[in-house]
Design an enzyme around this catalytic site. Structure first.
Site, PDB file in Angstrom:
ATOM      1  N   ASN A  59      19.938  23.266  -3.052  1.00 52.08           N
ATOM      2  CA  ASN A  59      18.783  22.588  -3.529  1.00 52.08           C
ATOM      3  C   ASN A  59      19.261  21.492  -4.587  1.00 52.08           C
ATOM      4  O   ASN A  59      19.728  21.653  -5.648  1.00 52.08           O
ATOM      5  CB  ASN A  59      17.534  23.040  -4.158  1.00 52.08           C
ATOM      6  CG  ASN A  59      16.593  22.376  -4.669  1.00 52.08           C
ATOM      7  OD1 ASN A  59      16.655  21.233  -4.447  1.00 52.08           O
ATOM      8  ND2 ASN A  59      15.704  23.002  -5.579  1.00 52.08           N
ATOM      9  N   TRP A  60      19.615  20.154  -3.949  1.00 53.06           N
ATOM     10  CA  TRP A  60      20.330  19.208  -4.886  1.00 53.06           C
ATOM     11  C   TRP A  60      19.471  18.523  -6.047  1.00 53.06           C
ATOM     12  O   TRP A  60      19.997  17.682  -6.754  1.00 53.06           O
ATOM     13  CB  TRP A  60      20.839  18.226  -3.852  1.00 53.06           C
ATOM     14  CG  TRP A  60      21.949  18.610  -2.875  1.00 53.06           C
ATOM     15  CD1 TRP A  60      22.376  19.820  -2.913  1.00 53.06           C
ATOM     16  CD2 TRP A  60      22.654  17.745  -2.126  1.00 53.06           C
ATOM     17  NE1 TRP A  60      23.443  19.655  -1.986  1.00 53.06           N
ATOM     18  CE2 TRP A  60      23.581  18.461  -1.464  1.00 53.06           C
ATOM     19  CE3 TRP A  60      22.547  16.400  -1.476  1.00 53.06           C
ATOM     20  CZ2 TRP A  60      24.438  18.202  -0.260  1.00 53.06           C
ATOM     21  CZ3 TRP A  60      23.374  16.008  -0.568  1.00 53.06           C
ATOM     22  CH2 TRP A  60      24.205  16.911   0.108  1.00 53.06           C
ATOM     23  N   LYS A  61      18.147  18.855  -5.893  1.00 54.38           N
ATOM     24  CA  LYS A  61      17.125  18.104  -6.502  1.00 54.38           C
ATOM     25  C   LYS A  61      17.311  16.849  -6.807  1.00 54.38           C
ATOM     26  O   LYS A  61      17.715  16.257  -5.811  1.00 54.38           O
ATOM     27  CB  LYS A  61      17.145  19.043  -7.995  1.00 54.38           C
ATOM     28  CG  LYS A  61      17.077  20.432  -8.011  1.00 54.38           C
ATOM     29  CD  LYS A  61      16.803  21.288  -8.980  1.00 54.38           C
ATOM     30  CE  LYS A  61      16.821  22.819  -8.998  1.00 54.38           C
ATOM     31  NZ  LYS A  61      16.857  23.628 -10.326  1.00 54.38           N
TER      32      LYS A  61
ATOM     33  N   HIS B 290       8.487  24.595  -5.429  1.00 56.31           N
ATOM     34  CA  HIS B 290       9.594  25.083  -6.241  1.00 56.31           C
ATOM     35  C   HIS B 290       8.923  25.044  -7.811  1.00 56.31           C
ATOM     36  O   HIS B 290       8.070  24.329  -8.040  1.00 56.31           O
ATOM     37  CB  HIS B 290      10.555  23.888  -6.298  1.00 56.31           C
ATOM     38  CG  HIS B 290      11.759  24.320  -7.093  1.00 56.31           C
ATOM     39  ND1 HIS B 290      11.875  24.197  -8.240  1.00 56.31           N
ATOM     40  CD2 HIS B 290      12.977  24.985  -6.610  1.00 56.31           C
ATOM     41  CE1 HIS B 290      13.074  24.593  -8.901  1.00 56.31           C
ATOM     42  NE2 HIS B 290      13.566  25.011  -7.757  1.00 56.31           N
TER      43      HIS B 290
ATOM     44  N   GLU C 152       9.786  23.733 -10.374  1.00 57.13           N
ATOM     45  CA  GLU C 152       9.851  22.371 -11.030  1.00 57.13           C
ATOM     46  C   GLU C 152       8.654  21.301 -10.581  1.00 57.13           C
ATOM     47  O   GLU C 152       8.201  20.340 -11.183  1.00 57.13           O
ATOM     48  CB  GLU C 152      11.110  21.568 -10.843  1.00 57.13           C
ATOM     49  CG  GLU C 152      12.206  22.226 -11.754  1.00 57.13           C
ATOM     50  CD  GLU C 152      13.591  22.357 -11.166  1.00 57.13           C
ATOM     51  OE1 GLU C 152      13.997  21.420 -10.123  1.00 57.13           O
ATOM     52  OE2 GLU C 152      14.299  23.036 -11.605  1.00 57.13           O
TER      53      GLU C 152
ATOM     54  N   GLU D  57      12.476  32.872  -7.310  1.00 58.33           N
ATOM     55  CA  GLU D  57      13.286  32.018  -8.620  1.00 58.33           C
ATOM     56  C   GLU D  57      12.515  32.313  -9.816  1.00 58.33           C
ATOM     57  O   GLU D  57      11.433  31.700 -10.196  1.00 58.33           O
ATOM     58  CB  GLU D  57      13.012  30.697  -8.228  1.00 58.33           C
ATOM     59  CG  GLU D  57      14.083  30.300  -6.690  1.00 58.33           C
ATOM     60  CD  GLU D  57      14.390  28.750  -6.819  1.00 58.33           C
ATOM     61  OE1 GLU D  57      15.733  28.404  -6.568  1.00 58.33           O
ATOM     62  OE2 GLU D  57      13.704  27.799  -7.097  1.00 58.33           O
TER      63      GLU D  57
ATOM     64  N   GLY E 143      18.678  26.957 -13.926  1.00 59.76           N
ATOM     65  CA  GLY E 143      19.259  26.135 -14.767  1.00 59.76           C
ATOM     66  C   GLY E 143      19.576  26.446 -16.262  1.00 59.76           C
ATOM     67  O   GLY E 143      19.961  25.535 -16.925  1.00 59.76           O
TER      68      GLY E 143
ATOM     69  N   SER F 245      20.530  30.158 -11.233  1.00 58.34           N
ATOM     70  CA  SER F 245      21.992  30.270 -11.850  1.00 58.34           C
ATOM     71  C   SER F 245      22.868  31.134 -10.971  1.00 58.34           C
ATOM     72  O   SER F 245      23.778  31.836 -11.520  1.00 58.34           O
ATOM     73  CB  SER F 245      22.023  30.865 -13.266  1.00 58.34           C
ATOM     74  OG  SER F 245      21.210  29.860 -14.158  1.00 58.34           O
TER      75      SER F 245
ATOM     76  N   GLY G 118      20.976  25.746  -7.144  1.00 60.47           N
ATOM     77  CA  GLY G 118      20.882  24.581  -7.850  1.00 60.47           C
ATOM     78  C   GLY G 118      22.175  23.922  -8.004  1.00 60.47           C
ATOM     79  O   GLY G 118      22.764  23.369  -7.492  1.00 60.47           O
ATOM     80  N   GLY G 119      22.418  24.223  -9.272  1.00 59.17           N
ATOM     81  CA  GLY G 119      23.713  23.207 -10.005  1.00 59.17           C
ATOM     82  C   GLY G 119      25.105  23.751  -9.092  1.00 59.17           C
ATOM     83  O   GLY G 119      25.671  22.492  -8.818  1.00 59.17           O
TER      84      GLY G 119
HETATM   85  P1  13P Z   1      20.151  26.557 -10.442  1.00 61.86           P
HETATM   86  O1  13P Z   1      21.044  27.270  -9.452  1.00 61.86           O
HETATM   87  O2  13P Z   1      20.740  25.336 -10.971  1.00 61.86           O
HETATM   88  O3  13P Z   1      19.460  27.601 -11.674  1.00 61.86           O
HETATM   89  O4  13P Z   1      18.888  26.107  -9.879  1.00 61.86           O
HETATM   90  C1  13P Z   1      18.024  27.194  -9.146  1.00 61.86           C
HETATM   91  C2  13P Z   1      16.877  26.342  -8.374  1.00 61.86           C
HETATM   92  O5  13P Z   1      16.032  26.011  -9.045  1.00 61.86           O
HETATM   93  C3  13P Z   1      16.968  26.358  -7.012  1.00 61.86           C
HETATM   94  O6  13P Z   1      16.046  26.041  -6.194  1.00 61.86           O
END
Ligand code: 13P
Length: 267
Positions: free
Chosen positions: A9-11, A95, A97, A177, A183, A223, A244-245
């Site tokens: 997920n590149w956000k 998500h 977010e 999640e 994050g 994470s 994510g990251g």
């Molecule tokens: P991180 O891997 O950066 O913690 O993010 C997870 C995420 O929100 C994937 O959708």
């Protein structure tokens, strides 16, 4: 065994040239055919060019969101059919977010944008457009500390899948999640992940029956890194990762894909 599934997920990260470079770098390090599913989910404006960039690689494409209506006066929105037409196989929905951080505060000071009801409408729209929704659920730290994790997961599964009919388990993916692990660098322990996944699997059994539920994949997100992916993926009810990251760097994303393949004994 369910086919493991790792998605990035590149956000709101990576411009077009960085996205192209990442996909080319990942594809170069992977064999042409993989024993797991792998996808990247760029921001919607880059879906068409990224569909071209992944062509000829084993990487698939996912959107990060879609609207629940197919057309009309919805300025700024993108329909499920448009996401599909752009070349996507998957779409991330609900998500945290989008559930928590975009929108007005309610009377308790919590920020709610997308409700379970809205997410369920989007899930139904995505499935009608032949997209596979990746439905995100997970508790906040307060909810975990108060011992409400299972109650939250039950509410989100039932609410975010209201009215959803799945003819087969491969038409739907769930991503667990925990909000406190996103994050933050603070990953759920394999025990915490397995407990939550086992509970979600039981909820899916209640909801869809064992034939369908037994094939629904449940990803872990929060994470995930090359250094913790193997122990997480060894959990029997953890079927992959939503990253994510660490999906923004070639070596980390490839490390997570390879770690998943190894942990599941598919190498
Ligand atoms: P991180 O891997 O950066 O913690 O993010 C997870 C995420 O929100 C994937 O959708």
């Amino acid at each position: 065994m369910r086919r493991p599934f790792v998605a990035g997920n590149w956000k709101l990260n990576l411009d077009l040239s960085a996205g192209r470079a990442l996909v080319a770098g990942v594809a170069e390090k992977l064999p042409a055919s993989l024993p797991i599913d792998v996808a990247v989910c760029p921001t919607s404006i880059y879906l068409f060019p990224m569909a071209k960039a992944i062509s000829g690689t084993p990487i698939k494409l996912g959107g990060q969101n879609c609207w629940h209506e197919s057309k009309g006066a919805f300025t700024g929105e993108v329909s499920a059919a448009m996401v599909k037409e752009a070349g996507c196989t998957y779409v991330i929905l609900g998500h945290s977010e989008r559930r928590h951080t975009i929108g007005p505060k309610d009377a308790d000071g919590r920020i709610h944008a997308e409700t379970d009801e809205m997410i369920a409408a989007k899930v139904r729209a995505a499935m009608s457009a032949c997209l596979v929704p990746i439905v995100c659920i997970g508790e906040t730290l307060e909810e975990r500390d108060a011992g409400h994790t299972n109650e939250v997961l039950r509410r989100q599964i039932n609410g975010s899948l209201a009215g959803v009919e799945a003819a087969s388990g491969d038409s739907l993916v769930i991503a667990y999640e925990p909000v406190w692990a996103i994050g933050t660098g603070r990953t759920a322990t394999p025990e915490q992940a397995q407990d939550a996944h086992q509970y979600i699997a039981a909820l899916l059994m209640e909801r869809f029956g064992s034939d369908v539920a037994g094939d629904i994949r449940i990803q872990y997100g929060g994470s995930v890194k090359p250094s913790n992916v193997v122990e997480l993926m060894k959990c029997p009810d953890v079927d992959g990762a939503l990253v994510g990251g660490a999906s923004l760097k070639v070596d980390d994303f490839v490390g997570i894909i390879e770690g998943t393949i190894r942990a599941k004994g598919l190498d």
